[in-house]
Design a protein around this motif. Structure first.
Motif, PDB file in Angstrom:
ATOM      1  N   GLU A 113       0.808  -1.626  -0.072  1.00 31.47           N
ATOM      2  CA  GLU A 113      -0.089  -0.165   0.129  1.00 31.47           C
ATOM      3  C   GLU A 113       0.877   1.501  -0.375  1.00 31.47           C
ATOM      4  O   GLU A 113       0.476   2.249  -0.505  1.00 31.47           O
ATOM      5  N   GLU A 114       1.702   1.410   0.705  1.00 31.19           N
ATOM      6  CA  GLU A 114       3.295   2.435   0.736  1.00 31.19           C
ATOM      7  C   GLU A 114       3.214   2.906   0.148  1.00 31.19           C
ATOM      8  O   GLU A 114       3.439   3.868  -1.272  1.00 31.19           O
ATOM      9  N   LYS A 134       0.350   3.767  -2.655  1.00 25.50           N
ATOM     10  CA  LYS A 134       0.615   5.732  -2.370  1.00 25.50           C
ATOM     11  C   LYS A 134       1.656   6.552  -3.399  1.00 25.50           C
ATOM     12  O   LYS A 134       1.556   8.023  -3.352  1.00 25.50           O
ATOM     13  N   GLN A 135       2.970   6.135  -2.796  1.00 25.78           N
ATOM     14  CA  GLN A 135       4.348   6.832  -3.274  1.00 25.78           C
ATOM     15  C   GLN A 135       3.604   7.194  -4.497  1.00 25.78           C
ATOM     16  O   GLN A 135       4.547   8.331  -5.997  1.00 25.78           O
ATOM     17  N   GLU A 148       9.842  -4.291   2.960  1.00 25.76           N
ATOM     18  CA  GLU A 148       8.681  -3.791   4.176  1.00 25.76           C
ATOM     19  C   GLU A 148       8.838  -4.524   5.210  1.00 25.76           C
ATOM     20  O   GLU A 148       8.692  -3.802   6.739  1.00 25.76           O
ATOM     21  N   ASN A 158      12.157  -2.262   6.987  1.00 22.14           N
ATOM     22  CA  ASN A 158      11.386  -1.432   7.494  1.00 22.14           C
ATOM     23  C   ASN A 158      10.221  -1.107   9.018  1.00 22.14           C
ATOM     24  O   ASN A 158      10.269  -0.314  10.032  1.00 22.14           O
ATOM     25  N   ASN A 159      10.188  -2.639   8.815  1.00 23.69           N
ATOM     26  CA  ASN A 159       9.273  -3.089  10.051  1.00 23.69           C
ATOM     27  C   ASN A 159       9.984  -3.083  11.097  1.00 23.69           C
ATOM     28  O   ASN A 159       9.602  -3.718  12.414  1.00 23.69           O
TER      29      ASN A 159
END
Length: 159
Positions: free
Chosen positions: A18-19, A22-23, A88, A91-92
């Motif tokens: 999703e990120e 959006k970008q 992802e 990043n988490n």
């Protein structure tokens, strides 16, 4: 910042997180359309000797995308889906040492990449570009988790 500059490749995932969507809201559709155009081009290219203007235009665009490392093959596109899942995860969690019980899908993909680099199990080898992309995010080609688990079991057996 362009997608390629940020991620080191030009292959937007088919099923982007999703990120990313959006970008880069239109990039998934663009990549999908380019893969279809490529397929049309090469399915029709061998049917006649004439190269019409629309076919020539497609050919030029496809060659330009190839020059920047765009993958037209769907299995390669799926590889980038999993790669972005791993990003992802990193990043988490701050690392790429995925445990099977945490995320079985990414864990199996990571194990498969290790085997593909070694050429095990008759799998297709990783490309140099894929190896470089994984190296750039700190991918561990030897599994410390496996070594730790093995040493833990060894201690249980031998004390």
């Amino acid at each position: 910042l362009s997608f390629q500059a940020k991620y080191g490749h030009s292959n937007f995932p088919q099923n982007a997180p999703e990120e990313l969507t959006k970008q880069y809201p239109t990039l998934a559709r663009f990549c999908h359309d380019q893969r279809l155009e490529y397929k049309r081009l090469y399915n029709n290219k061998f049917r006649s000797d004439k190269m019409t203007l629309p076919v020539f235009d497609r050919d030029v665009r496809c060659r330009h995308l190839e020059e920047v490392g765009f993958e037209f093959d769907m299995s390669s596109a799926q590889w980038y889906d999993k790669y972005h899942d791993l990003l992802e995860y990193r990043n988490n969690n701050g690392h790429v040492r995925v445990k099977g019980e945490e995320n079985p899908s990414i864990y199996h993909w990571v194990c498969t990449q290790r085997r593909r680099r070694k050429g095990n199990e008759g799998r297709r080898l990783l490309s140099e570009a894929q190896i470089t992309i994984l190296d750039n995010i700190g991918f561990e080609w030897e599994s410390e988790l496996y070594d730790e688990a093995w040493q833990g079991e060894e201690k249980k057996v031998f004390g």
